[in-house]
Design an enzyme around this catalytic site. Structure first.
Site, PDB file in Angstrom:
ATOM      1  N   ARG A  16       0.817  -1.221   0.000  1.00 51.22           N
ATOM      2  CA  ARG A  16       0.000   0.000   0.000  1.00 51.22           C
ATOM      3  C   ARG A  16       0.852   1.273   0.000  1.00 51.22           C
ATOM      4  NH1 ARG A  16      -3.777  -0.273   4.914  1.00 51.22           N
ATOM      5  NH2 ARG A  16      -2.037  -1.425   5.779  1.00 51.22           N
ATOM      6  N   ILE A 432     -27.930   1.816  16.261  1.00 49.42           N
ATOM      7  CA  ILE A 432     -27.714   0.807  15.217  1.00 49.42           C
ATOM      8  C   ILE A 432     -26.727  -0.277  15.631  1.00 49.42           C
ATOM      9  CG2 ILE A 432     -27.115   0.518  12.770  1.00 49.42           C
ATOM     10  CD1 ILE A 432     -29.710   2.081  13.344  1.00 49.42           C
ATOM     11  N   GLY A 433     -25.992  -0.071  16.713  1.00 46.78           N
ATOM     12  CA  GLY A 433     -25.143  -1.164  17.191  1.00 46.78           C
ATOM     13  C   GLY A 433     -23.845  -0.720  17.814  1.00 46.78           C
ATOM     14  N   SER A 434     -23.011  -0.037  17.027  1.00 47.25           N
ATOM     15  CA  SER A 434     -21.700   0.299  17.575  1.00 47.25           C
ATOM     16  C   SER A 434     -21.743   1.628  18.307  1.00 47.25           C
ATOM     17  CB  SER A 434     -20.664   0.344  16.456  1.00 47.25           C
ATOM     18  OG  SER A 434     -21.044   1.254  15.467  1.00 47.25           O
ATOM     19  N   GLU A 606     -25.786  -4.259  -2.909  1.00 41.80           N
ATOM     20  CA  GLU A 606     -24.556  -4.380  -3.659  1.00 41.80           C
ATOM     21  C   GLU A 606     -24.464  -5.603  -4.549  1.00 41.80           C
ATOM     22  OE1 GLU A 606     -21.829  -2.911  -0.581  1.00 41.80           O
ATOM     23  OE2 GLU A 606     -20.580  -4.445  -1.523  1.00 41.80           O
ATOM     24  N   GLU A 666     -30.980   4.312   6.440  1.00 47.19           N
ATOM     25  CA  GLU A 666     -30.449   5.663   6.300  1.00 47.19           C
ATOM     26  C   GLU A 666     -31.434   6.511   5.516  1.00 47.19           C
ATOM     27  OE1 GLU A 666     -26.428   6.190   4.809  1.00 47.19           O
ATOM     28  OE2 GLU A 666     -27.186   7.816   3.581  1.00 47.19           O
ATOM     29  N   HIS A 695     -22.492  10.521   9.945  1.00 47.76           N
ATOM     30  CA  HIS A 695     -21.227  10.701   9.225  1.00 47.76           C
ATOM     31  C   HIS A 695     -20.597  12.062   9.473  1.00 47.76           C
ATOM     32  CE1 HIS A 695     -23.647   7.629   7.212  1.00 47.76           C
ATOM     33  NE2 HIS A 695     -22.505   6.990   7.123  1.00 47.76           N
ATOM     34  N   CYS A 727     -26.942   5.177  11.236  1.00 52.84           N
ATOM     35  CA  CYS A 727     -25.967   4.081  11.142  1.00 52.84           C
ATOM     36  C   CYS A 727     -25.264   3.948  12.491  1.00 52.84           C
ATOM     37  CB  CYS A 727     -24.968   4.351  10.007  1.00 52.84           C
ATOM     38  SG  CYS A 727     -24.027   2.889   9.499  1.00 52.84           S
TER      39      CYS A 727
HETATM   40  N1  GLN Z   1     -24.171  -2.724  13.594  1.00 58.45           N
HETATM   41  C1  GLN Z   1     -23.203  -2.056  12.782  1.00 58.45           C
HETATM   42  C2  GLN Z   1     -22.707  -0.810  13.498  1.00 58.45           C
HETATM   43  O1  GLN Z   1     -23.442  -0.198  14.169  1.00 58.45           O
HETATM   44  C3  GLN Z   1     -23.781  -1.654  11.441  1.00 58.45           C
HETATM   45  C4  GLN Z   1     -22.742  -1.045  10.537  1.00 58.45           C
HETATM   46  C5  GLN Z   1     -23.225  -0.742   9.126  1.00 58.45           C
HETATM   47  O2  GLN Z   1     -24.374  -0.598   8.876  1.00 58.45           O
HETATM   48  N2  GLN Z   1     -22.339  -0.608   8.184  1.00 58.45           N
HETATM   49  O3  GLN Z   1     -21.570  -0.423  13.381  1.00 58.45           O
HETATM   50 ZN    ZN Z   2     -25.291   1.389   8.556  1.00 60.09          ZN
END
Ligand code: GLN
Ligand code: ZN
Length: 756
Positions: A16, A432-434, A606, A666, A695, A727
């Site tokens: 890289r 959303i999770g993280s 995708e 989203e 973001h 997200c």
């Molecule tokens: N659960 C994941 C997070 O919250 C979802 C990530 C994603 O949608 N790309 O990070």
């Molecule tokens: Zn997401």
């Protein structure tokens, strides 16, 4: 005798180097002269490597500082207005278009980026306005041709074709017919060809991958016009198509004024004799016989059998190449120290794929396949390996029925039971999770991986992190909590490392966009789960709170598409294997007392095939695999899914087909525009349209989020709405996260009062 060439080589360097060079330049640590030196060293190494491997004609123009479509935009002088500052440094202009800023010149919004066909490479979308003028602008292509020639190489410049360029561009301002720009565009391509001719170039490769799509009106005519025009410039033109077959357009291709055509003959079983006929004896037929976008060693014995007769018939006018540019494959397998020998013998990265071409050429010249038989032994061995084949997994996939993809009851019944069990307020809030992946968390994971801290120490730090996340969410008064994903580096890698059938490389990087590279896991065998993967962490998190803890998994379709997948099994079967492993995990979570489980599918869109007529078949198996993962549970267990960066309008039916109880998506960036999909389609289940954009670090206003939820409530009844960010929060800091979520909860509570 057959001739070998390459459509493009990875530009990032074995380690890289390009990434580190441009990032140092952006940071002001090196100057432009040094940047140029480092890039030239990579090009030199790449050419030498390809030439030594036995590639006769080397690509030039495959190098790009950021993205080759963006390089083309500068070549054509189609720079968006906001990037045309007084700054006279074209390289900085290029970086500004790609990322919104550069060492010199003002900051301004970057151009959009989007996926290059069905790959995970992202190009910078050209912005063209009605009446757009083009002229020959900044390009290093000509200098690179001289550079390669000075090194003694035989070169073939590569250009993004004019019609593909127009097709990929978006209209800046009001919609207009982009094809009206073609004549002006062709004039500039013509000038570029003249310059190449003057440099002594014989062949130029014109990439028109749009031929693998089902093209809208006017585009075939435009391609005809394009080649008729370009053919007047006294260089030989090789039309390159890739990523799929082009069978529907063979007649058109036959009539194009080109001197050769390249076909991808690995993506789909192409009929070589038909291609031979289309191209005719006079022109060059280039066959992409080595898959340019996976990591597997090619069965060269089979290739030899397939092309031997054509070789005898055509001699010089048969060219051999990878199916597409090697941009999409990792650079060099030789660097991998941690893969076992057997697994390594099954693989081939870009360097090895070039060597494969050399081997085939040799064998054809000597009219003997002995060396190829030897080389292909590993491929045959892989097919039979007990390591790859797991009879139990295969039998389980085989016995799957439609019922395995169905919950016990319909949504209406399930949601009633879930409401009874969960007793959530109107407009439940969740995330959303993280949660923020702090320096601390990352360092601890690294230390653990490197063996610097014990398992017990690692667990303890992670538990502290989970506890912290739970406390924050309780203080914020969020309704459905998450554990925060501190233990996960990446949402696919985490599961890949715990599942059987996956391998991880040290240097298998592939460019994703700009300087960003990804290192996808390799799915090499049947996938199975040997032990629960998330149950302990989730159970621990649940033990800390009386609120509901949401289990968090990555879905089968996303795990599939964000990996290099095996080429010896169809994708639906691989997806079903992963789905079954996840299904067991979902059931285990439920049995451990978890009542809400989210299965993320951000890559769902995708996987869509290039040809629209094949979309439905894909959506059917993808939605089925998701449902298999989700359907092992009781009706009262609530299944969520999450998607981001997706345009939903054309796949909303398939999303309903996934039958998740709740989907979070989203929408905030587009100001709920996305919900227009719900105007024409009555989405049946619960939905949480993201109410703020994670973001950016900006804190969303209470009133702004309220307005968004109101807007959503016009399309979807409030009792089916959830409130959440758009997200995961792992890239954010804790301070901004708390402030944003606090506003989100305030907005929700005010709305509950107003609505009830
Ligand atoms: N659960 C994941 C997070 O919250 C979802 C990530 C994603 O949608 N790309 O990070
Ligand atoms: Zn997401």
């Amino acid at each position: 005798m057959a001739y070998t060439h390459n459509l493009g080589f990875p530009r990032i360097g074995k380690r890289r180097e390009l990434k580190f060079a441009v990032e140092s330049y952006w940071a002001g640590d090196i100057n432009q002269a040094e940047l140029h030196n480092r890039a030239a060293a990579i090009r030199q190494e790449n050419w030498a490597l390809q030439a030594q491997a036995g590639v006769d004609l080397l690509p030039v123009g495959d190098f790009a500082w950021y993205d080759h479509v963006l390089s083309t935009t500068l070549l054509l002088n189609a720079i968006p207005k906001r990037h045309q500052s007084d700054n006279s440094n074209p390289l900085d202009t290029l970086f500004r278009i790609g990322r919104g800023r550069a060492p010199s010149g003002c900051a301004c919004a970057a151009s959009e980026m989007t996926k290059w066909f069905n790959t995970n490479y992202h190009y910078i979308v050209p912005e063209l306005h009605a009446g757009q003028e083009f002229s020959l602008g900044y390009s290093e292509l000509f200098a690179h041709v001289e550079e390669a020639k000075a090194l003694g190489h035989n070169v073939k410049p590569v250009l993004v074709g004019p019609v593909t360029y127009l097709y990929l561009a978006k209209c800046d301002g009001e919609e207009f017919d982009k094809l009206t720009l073609l004549p002006s565009l062709l004039a500039v391509y013509g000038q570029a060809l003249n310059k190449l001719k003057a440099l002594g170039v014989e062949w130029v490769q014109i990439d028109e991958p749009i031929l693998t799509l089902e093209l809208p009106e006017g585009y075939l005519q435009a391609l005809t016009q394009s080649f008729t025009h370009l053919s007047k410039h006294q260089v030989k033109l090789l039309l390159a198509t890739y990523f799929d077959e082009v069978n529907q357009y063979l007649e058109n291709i036959q009539s194009f004024a080109v001197d050769g055509v390249h076909f991808d003959v690995v993506s789909n079983n192409a009929d070589l004799s038909a291609l031979d006929e289309v191209v005719g004896q006079e022109r060059v037929l280039s066959l992409g016989i080595v898959n340019g976008r996976n990591v597997w060693r090619t069965d060269l014995e089979a290739v030899y059998e397939r092309i031997q007769a054509l070789n005898e018939k055509r001699g010089d006018t048969l060219w051999l190449a990878p199916s597409c540019s090697l941009l999409h494959s990792p650079v060099d397998l030789e660097q991998e120290q941690q893969l076992d020998d057997e697994l390594k013998s099954w693989l081939a990265f870009a360097a090895q794929k070039c060597a494969e071409l050399g081997l085939v050429k040799e064998a054809l010249a000597q009219q003997s396949n002995i060396a190829l038989v030897e080389y292909s032994k590993a491929v045959k061995h892989r097919a039979q390996s007990t390591r790859v084949n797991n009879a139990d997994v295969q039998a389980r996939v085989k016995s799957l029925t439609a019922n395995d993809g169905k919950r016990h009851s319909k949504f209406a019944q399930r949601i009633a039971l879930q409401q009874q069990a969960l007793n959530l307020p109107l407009l439940p809030t969740t995330t959303i999770g993280s949660f923020p992946q702090t320096q601390d968390i990352r360092q601890t994971r690294r230390d653990f991986k490197a063996g610097c801290i014990s398992n017990a120490e690692y667990e303890q730090v992670m538990q502290e992190q989970i506890q912290f996340a739970v406390e924050q969410q309780e203080a914020l008064d969020i309704d459905v909590l998450v554990h925060g994903e501190a233990e996960r580096n990446d949402m696919v890698e985490y599961f890949g490392e715990l599942l059987e059938g996956f391998a991880f490389t040290q240097f298998g990087w592939v460019q994703s966009y700009g300087s960003r590279c990804v290192k996808p896991p390799i799915i090499w065998g049947d996938v199975s789960r040997s032990q629960p993967m998330t149950v302990r962490w989730t159970q621990y998190a649940q033990s800390l709170t009386d609120k509901y803890m949401k289990g968090m998994l990555t879905g089968p379709v996303t795990i599939l598409f964000w990996s290099f997948v095996r080429d010896d099994l169809d994708k639906p079967s691989i997806a079903n294997q992963i789905a079954l492993a996840l299904r067991d995990e979902v059931v285990d979570l439920q049995n451990a007392g978890i009542k809400v489980i989210q299965i993320d599918e951000p890559a769902f869109r995708e996987g869509m095939p290039l040809k629209q007529s094949q979309w439905q078949a894909y959506l059917d198996w993808a939605a089925y695999a998701f449902r298999v993962s989700a359907s092992g549970v009781e009706d009262a267990t609530q299944i969520h899914t999450h998607m981001c960066y997706s345009e939903f309008n054309d796949i909303i039916g398939a999303i309903a087909d996934m039958d998740a109880d709740v989907i979070t998506i989203e929408t905030s960036r587009s100001n709920m525009e996305l919900l227009s999909a719900f105007e024409h389609f009555d989405y049946p289940n619960d939905i949480g349209p993201g109410v703020y954009d994670i973001h950016t670090p900006n804190i969303p206003d209470v009133s702004w989020m309220k307005a968004l939820i109101h807007k959503a409530a016009q399309k979807i009844p409030a009792r089916r709405l959830w409130v959440n960010p758009d997200c995961g929060l792992k890239t954010r800091g804790w301070e901004e996260t708390k402030e944003a979520l606090n506003n989100m909860v305030i907005a929700t509570k005010e709305l509950r009062k107003e609505l009830s």
